[in-house]
Scaffold this motif. Structure first.
Motif, PDB file in Angstrom:
ATOM      1  N   ASN A  24       0.822  -1.231   0.000  1.00 19.57           N
ATOM      2  CA  ASN A  24       0.000   0.000   0.000  1.00 19.57           C
ATOM      3  C   ASN A  24       0.848   1.271   0.000  1.00 19.57           C
ATOM      4  OD1 ASN A  24      -2.490  -1.490   0.170  1.00 19.57           O
ATOM      5  ND2 ASN A  24      -2.010  -1.867   2.326  1.00 19.57           N
ATOM      6  N   ALA A  25       1.900   1.290  -0.812  1.00 20.21           N
ATOM      7  CA  ALA A  25       2.805   2.437  -0.847  1.00 20.21           C
ATOM      8  C   ALA A  25       2.160   3.628  -1.552  1.00 20.21           C
ATOM      9  CB  ALA A  25       4.099   2.060  -1.543  1.00 20.21           C
ATOM     10  N   VAL A  26       2.197   4.770  -0.876  1.00 20.06           N
ATOM     11  CA  VAL A  26       1.640   6.012  -1.415  1.00 20.06           C
ATOM     12  C   VAL A  26       2.738   7.060  -1.430  1.00 20.06           C
ATOM     13  CG1 VAL A  26      -0.020   7.881  -1.054  1.00 20.06           C
ATOM     14  CG2 VAL A  26      -0.692   5.496  -0.632  1.00 20.06           C
ATOM     15  N   LYS A  27       2.866   7.764  -2.545  1.00 21.35           N
ATOM     16  CA  LYS A  27       3.850   8.837  -2.663  1.00 21.35           C
ATOM     17  C   LYS A  27       3.244   9.980  -3.455  1.00 21.35           C
ATOM     18  CE  LYS A  27       7.796  11.010  -2.551  1.00 21.35           C
ATOM     19  NZ  LYS A  27       8.306  11.572  -1.265  1.00 21.35           N
ATOM     20  N   THR A  28       3.292  11.189  -2.886  1.00 22.50           N
ATOM     21  CA  THR A  28       2.766  12.363  -3.573  1.00 22.50           C
ATOM     22  C   THR A  28       3.859  13.410  -3.733  1.00 22.50           C
ATOM     23  OG1 THR A  28       2.041  13.354  -1.473  1.00 22.50           O
ATOM     24  CG2 THR A  28       0.433  12.021  -2.692  1.00 22.50           C
ATOM     25  N   TYR A  29       3.752  14.159  -4.821  1.00 20.34           N
ATOM     26  CA  TYR A  29       4.605  15.329  -5.061  1.00 20.34           C
ATOM     27  C   TYR A  29       3.662  16.512  -5.236  1.00 20.34           C
ATOM     28  CZ  TYR A  29       8.199  11.835  -6.145  1.00 20.34           C
ATOM     29  OH  TYR A  29       9.082  10.784  -6.096  1.00 20.34           O
ATOM     30  N   GLY A  30       3.482  17.297  -4.174  1.00 15.90           N
ATOM     31  CA  GLY A  30       2.516  18.385  -4.256  1.00 15.90           C
ATOM     32  C   GLY A  30       1.127  17.822  -4.523  1.00 15.90           C
ATOM     33  N   PRO A  31       0.442  18.330  -5.560  1.00 17.51           N
ATOM     34  CA  PRO A  31      -0.913  17.831  -5.847  1.00 17.51           C
ATOM     35  C   PRO A  31      -0.931  16.509  -6.616  1.00 17.51           C
ATOM     36  CG  PRO A  31      -0.325  19.538  -7.413  1.00 17.51           C
ATOM     37  CD  PRO A  31       0.819  19.457  -6.434  1.00 17.51           C
ATOM     38  N   THR A  32       0.245  16.030  -7.029  1.00 21.22           N
ATOM     39  CA  THR A  32       0.315  14.826  -7.865  1.00 21.22           C
ATOM     40  C   THR A  32       0.533  13.583  -7.011  1.00 21.22           C
ATOM     41  OG1 THR A  32       1.246  16.109  -9.698  1.00 21.22           O
ATOM     42  CG2 THR A  32       1.495  13.709  -9.788  1.00 21.22           C
ATOM     43  N   LYS A  33      -0.345  12.604  -7.139  1.00 19.22           N
ATOM     44  CA  LYS A  33      -0.177  11.329  -6.439  1.00 19.22           C
ATOM     45  C   LYS A  33       0.531  10.380  -7.386  1.00 19.22           C
ATOM     46  CE  LYS A  33      -3.028   9.808  -3.336  1.00 19.22           C
ATOM     47  NZ  LYS A  33      -4.205   9.245  -2.610  1.00 19.22           N
ATOM     48  N   GLY A  55       3.597   8.228 -16.850  1.00 22.09           N
ATOM     49  CA  GLY A  55       2.874   8.680 -15.675  1.00 22.09           C
ATOM     50  C   GLY A  55       2.234   7.581 -14.861  1.00 22.09           C
ATOM     51  N   ALA A  56       2.550   6.320 -15.187  1.00 20.02           N
ATOM     52  CA  ALA A  56       1.941   5.206 -14.448  1.00 20.02           C
ATOM     53  C   ALA A  56       2.536   5.046 -13.059  1.00 20.02           C
ATOM     54  CB  ALA A  56       2.097   3.906 -15.229  1.00 20.02           C
ATOM     55  N   GLY A  57       3.721   5.621 -12.808  1.00 16.14           N
ATOM     56  CA  GLY A  57       4.353   5.529 -11.503  1.00 16.14           C
ATOM     57  C   GLY A  57       5.576   4.638 -11.464  1.00 16.14           C
ATOM     58  N   LYS A  58       6.030   4.146 -12.612  1.00 13.90           N
ATOM     59  CA  LYS A  58       7.150   3.203 -12.651  1.00 13.90           C
ATOM     60  C   LYS A  58       8.426   3.812 -12.076  1.00 13.90           C
ATOM     61  CE  LYS A  58       7.148   2.642 -17.104  1.00 13.90           C
ATOM     62  NZ  LYS A  58       6.205   3.719 -17.442  1.00 13.90           N
ATOM     63  N   SER A  59       8.805   4.988 -12.565  1.00  9.69           N
ATOM     64  CA  SER A  59      10.059   5.602 -12.122  1.00  9.69           C
ATOM     65  C   SER A  59      10.014   5.974 -10.642  1.00  9.69           C
ATOM     66  CB  SER A  59      10.374   6.840 -12.972  1.00  9.69           C
ATOM     67  OG  SER A  59      10.651   6.468 -14.305  1.00  9.69           O
ATOM     68  N   THR A  60       8.853   6.458 -10.186  1.00  8.26           N
ATOM     69  CA  THR A  60       8.733   6.784  -8.759  1.00  8.26           C
ATOM     70  C   THR A  60       8.902   5.541  -7.901  1.00  8.26           C
ATOM     71  OG1 THR A  60       7.237   8.627  -9.244  1.00  8.26           O
ATOM     72  CG2 THR A  60       7.213   7.752  -6.996  1.00  8.26           C
ATOM     73  N   ASP A  72       5.018   8.219   1.557  1.00  2.11           N
ATOM     74  CA  ASP A  72       4.226   8.970   2.529  1.00  2.11           C
ATOM     75  C   ASP A  72       3.489   8.037   3.492  1.00  2.11           C
ATOM     76  OD1 ASP A  72       4.992  11.345   1.237  1.00  2.11           O
ATOM     77  OD2 ASP A  72       3.349  11.145  -0.190  1.00  2.11           O
ATOM     78  N   SER A  73       3.068   6.896   2.968  1.00  2.00           N
ATOM     79  CA  SER A  73       2.388   5.906   3.803  1.00  2.00           C
ATOM     80  C   SER A  73       2.558   4.538   3.168  1.00  2.00           C
ATOM     81  CB  SER A  73       0.902   6.244   3.957  1.00  2.00           C
ATOM     82  OG  SER A  73       0.243   6.218   2.700  1.00  2.00           O
ATOM     83  N   GLY A  74       2.223   3.501   3.933  1.00  2.00           N
ATOM     84  CA  GLY A  74       2.456   2.145   3.476  1.00  2.00           C
ATOM     85  C   GLY A  74       3.790   1.645   3.989  1.00  2.00           C
ATOM     86  N   MET A 227       1.431  -1.422 -14.307  1.00  2.00           N
ATOM     87  CA  MET A 227       1.093  -0.255 -13.507  1.00  2.00           C
ATOM     88  C   MET A 227       0.231   0.715 -14.304  1.00  2.00           C
ATOM     89  SD  MET A 227       4.473   0.671 -11.226  1.00  2.00           S
ATOM     90  CE  MET A 227       3.457   1.774 -10.205  1.00  2.00           C
ATOM     91  N   LYS A 228      -0.706   1.321 -13.596  1.00  2.00           N
ATOM     92  CA  LYS A 228      -1.578   2.320 -14.195  1.00  2.00           C
ATOM     93  C   LYS A 228      -2.043   3.265 -13.102  1.00  2.00           C
ATOM     94  CE  LYS A 228      -5.804   2.784 -16.982  1.00  2.00           C
ATOM     95  NZ  LYS A 228      -6.937   2.068 -17.606  1.00  2.00           N
ATOM     96  N   ASP A 229      -1.919   4.562 -13.357  1.00  2.00           N
ATOM     97  CA  ASP A 229      -2.380   5.589 -12.411  1.00  2.00           C
ATOM     98  C   ASP A 229      -1.775   5.391 -11.023  1.00  2.00           C
ATOM     99  OD1 ASP A 229      -3.948   6.690 -14.436  1.00  2.00           O
ATOM    100  OD2 ASP A 229      -5.645   5.407 -13.927  1.00  2.00           O
ATOM    101  N   GLY A 230      -0.496   5.045 -10.972  1.00  2.00           N
ATOM    102  CA  GLY A 230       0.207   4.964  -9.695  1.00  2.00           C
ATOM    103  C   GLY A 230      -0.016   3.702  -8.904  1.00  2.00           C
ATOM    104  N   ALA A 231      -0.614   2.678  -9.500  1.00  2.00           N
ATOM    105  CA  ALA A 231      -0.884   1.431  -8.776  1.00  2.00           C
ATOM    106  C   ALA A 231      -0.570   0.242  -9.673  1.00  2.00           C
ATOM    107  CB  ALA A 231      -2.341   1.374  -8.330  1.00  2.00           C
ATOM    108  N   VAL A 232      -0.320  -0.905  -9.050  1.00  2.00           N
ATOM    109  CA  VAL A 232      -0.176  -2.157  -9.784  1.00  2.00           C
ATOM    110  C   VAL A 232      -1.575  -2.726 -10.000  1.00  2.00           C
ATOM    111  CG1 VAL A 232       0.718  -4.513  -9.722  1.00  2.00           C
ATOM    112  CG2 VAL A 232       2.126  -2.624  -8.874  1.00  2.00           C
ATOM    113  N   VAL A 233      -2.012  -2.784 -11.251  1.00  2.00           N
ATOM    114  CA  VAL A 233      -3.379  -3.231 -11.534  1.00  2.00           C
ATOM    115  C   VAL A 233      -3.445  -4.725 -11.794  1.00  2.00           C
ATOM    116  CG1 VAL A 233      -4.145  -0.986 -12.378  1.00  2.00           C
ATOM    117  CG2 VAL A 233      -3.143  -2.622 -13.983  1.00  2.00           C
TER     118      VAL A 233
END
Length: 496
Positions: A24-33, A55-60, A72-74, A227-233
């Motif tokens: 359940n890893a969550v990481k935000t940069y300002g308004p971007t999750k 923008g799927a979140g791979k590099s993050t 931030d959490s998880g 990955m899609k929209d910051g999550a593993v789908v």
């Protein structure tokens, strides 16, 4: 079609404790999750693929696993450690897509900088050179790189070989992360790299491979996470899915190979004067060109790093092979390095490119300058006003100044290099309207964005793949799904 988060577990890894555990890893940069609740396991002795569109979140996620960024959490647990040290998680090394080598140093000096724990501190030059040469020989036999070569003198392919080799030089290596490692490599070097990856797997190492080359992913990986929209789908055993399955899971759409490619311009465009022509080749090798008419917004789409910025550079430098009518203005994506002039205020930053048209016989007309600044500060609602220090503005307002500087000039063609990366949604909406308004006034806009959704604001979009045109989309054809499908050229070739 794969639409829900699914997992296919390899029986060989089901009962083993994972080397990497993310919950359940969550990481935000300002308004971007950037990460919106990632959960995954990676086991020792496994090659684990990660795919997804821009923008799927791979590099993050890779930066989190390497210890560069904190979530931030998880939770993240690697080799039993939940909190990385200043050097990152133990046993984790990463080869970066953009490269992390010091260009002004030699190959062996770069090796020593990242491997001081395994190379003697005194008289280190010889051991570092031998380590560099030995690992390059092991991974890339037949290379022509000397440990004494300066990185700045190497080709992109040679730099990538050094980047990858350096990441493997660690006596405690347990997890190797490869982020788009083959983009600059030739066919033989790619084969050699994946032979080495398979060797690492047999010795109990874990490898995470991030790539948009689906054929490569399926040929070398044991499992693949989408990955899609910051999550593993979804996660799949590589042998149980096809390339088509993967890009459908990413949000791709099965389209004809001819969809949008080579189509004639709409009748309303053919009557307009041509502003830009850039000779190109299609992915099949046929000669073609990027064409932009007066008043058009033309997108350069596709996976990041596939030649979009090269097209902009050819135009900006007015290479002899391109056709550009009249004046150009350029909006850079990296505002800190190439955009703002930090010692100047908003007014001087904004009017820089407009001074020639505002002056009279070489003499500045301050009243006209002040009027122009006031117009654009009001039009784009730049907070702080004309006299504010540019460094005191938020990132979004700095970007407004840079965009205003381009559009306040007398340029007929505006080049946009991913200008809205990291800008908040409200500011983006304002700038989208500006682009459309200026196009209606007859300006030509050539726009690269790493966000596929932004291309929907274009009249036409050329999808680039490895410096070639994979397809051309018009109007309502410009969707995330079609851009993704055309970007993954190998998948399309496999269906042909």
């Amino acid at each position: 079609m794969l639409t829900h988060a699914t997992t296919t577990q390899d029986p060989d890894t089901a009962d083993r404790e994972p080397l990497v555990q993310v919950r359940n890893a969550v990481k935000t940069y300002g308004p971007t999750k950037a990460l919106s609740g990632v959960t995954l396991n990676v086991h020792a002795g496994e090659v684990f693929g990660v795919v997804g569109h821009n923008g799927a979140g791979k590099s993050t996620l890779m930066r989190v696993l390497s210890g560069l960024d904190a979530i931030d959490s998880g939770s993240v647990r690697i080799n039993g450690v939940t909190t990385p040290s200043s050097k990152g998680f133990p046993g984790v090394r990463m080869a970066y897509q953009e490269g992390s080598l010091a260009l002004e140093l030699s190959v062996c000096e770069n090796i020593y900088l990242s491997s001081r724990s395994w190379i003697p501190g005194r008289r280190w030059h010889g051991p570092a050179s031998r380590r560099a040469a030995g690992r390059l020989d092991e991974i890339f036999p037949g290379h022509t790189i000397s440990p004494a070569d300066y990185v700045d003198d190497l080709t992109l392919a040679d730099r990538q070989m050094v980047e990858i080799s350096r990441a493997t030089i660690a006596d405690d290596l347990s997890l190797l992360i490869l982020d788009e490692p083959t983009e600059s490599l030739s066919g033989s070097a790619v084969d050699h790299l994946y032979d080495y990856v398979r060797t690492l797997r047999t010795t109990g190492h874990a490898i995470i491979l991030v790539s948009h080359r689906l054929r490569e992913i399926l040929s070398v990986c044991d499992r693949v996470a989408v990955m899609k929209d910051g999550a593993v789908v979804s996660t799949h055993a590589a042998g149980s899915v096809t390339e088509q399955d993967l890009f459908l899971a990413m949000g791709g759409e099965v389209v004809s190979d001819k969809a949008g490619a080579g189509a004639s311009h709409a009748a309303s465009n053919t009557a307009r004067p041509v502003s830009v022509k850039v000779p190109m080749a299609t992915v099949e090798g046929a000669a073609t060109q990027i064409v932009a008419h007066r008043g058009e917004v033309i997108g350069l789409a596709g996976i990041a790093g596939q030649g979009q910025q090269h097209v902009l550079d050819r135009l900006w430098r007015r290479n002899p092979d391109v056709q550009v009518s009249h004046a150009l203005a350029y909006v850079p994506g990296d505002r800190q390095r190439s955009g703002i002039l930090p010692i100047w205020d908003v007014a001087r930053n904004l009017t820089l490119t407009a001074l020639p048209k505002l002056g009279s016989n070489g003499i500045r007309q301050t009243d006209e300058e002040n009027s122009l600044v006031a117009e654009w500060v009001d039009r784009l609602k730049i907070r702080g006003g004309a006299s504010a220090a540019i460094t005191g503005l938020s990132g979004g307002n700095q970007q407004k100044v840079i965009v205003a500087r381009a559009f306040a000039s007398d340029a007929d063609t505006i080049l946009l290099d991913d200008p809205f990366r990291g800008v908040d949604v409200h500011t983006k909406a304002e700038l989208y309207q500006l682009i459309k308004s200026e196009a209606r006034n007859g300006r030509t806009i050539i726009w690269y964005s790493s966000e596929n959704s932004e291309m929907q604001h274009c009249d036409r979009a050329y999808v680039l793949r490895a410096d070639r045109i994979a397809g051309e989309l018009h109007g309502t054809q410009i969707t995330d799904e079609r851009i993704i499908s055309l970007s993954f050229a190998e998948a399309r070739e496999a269906r042909a």
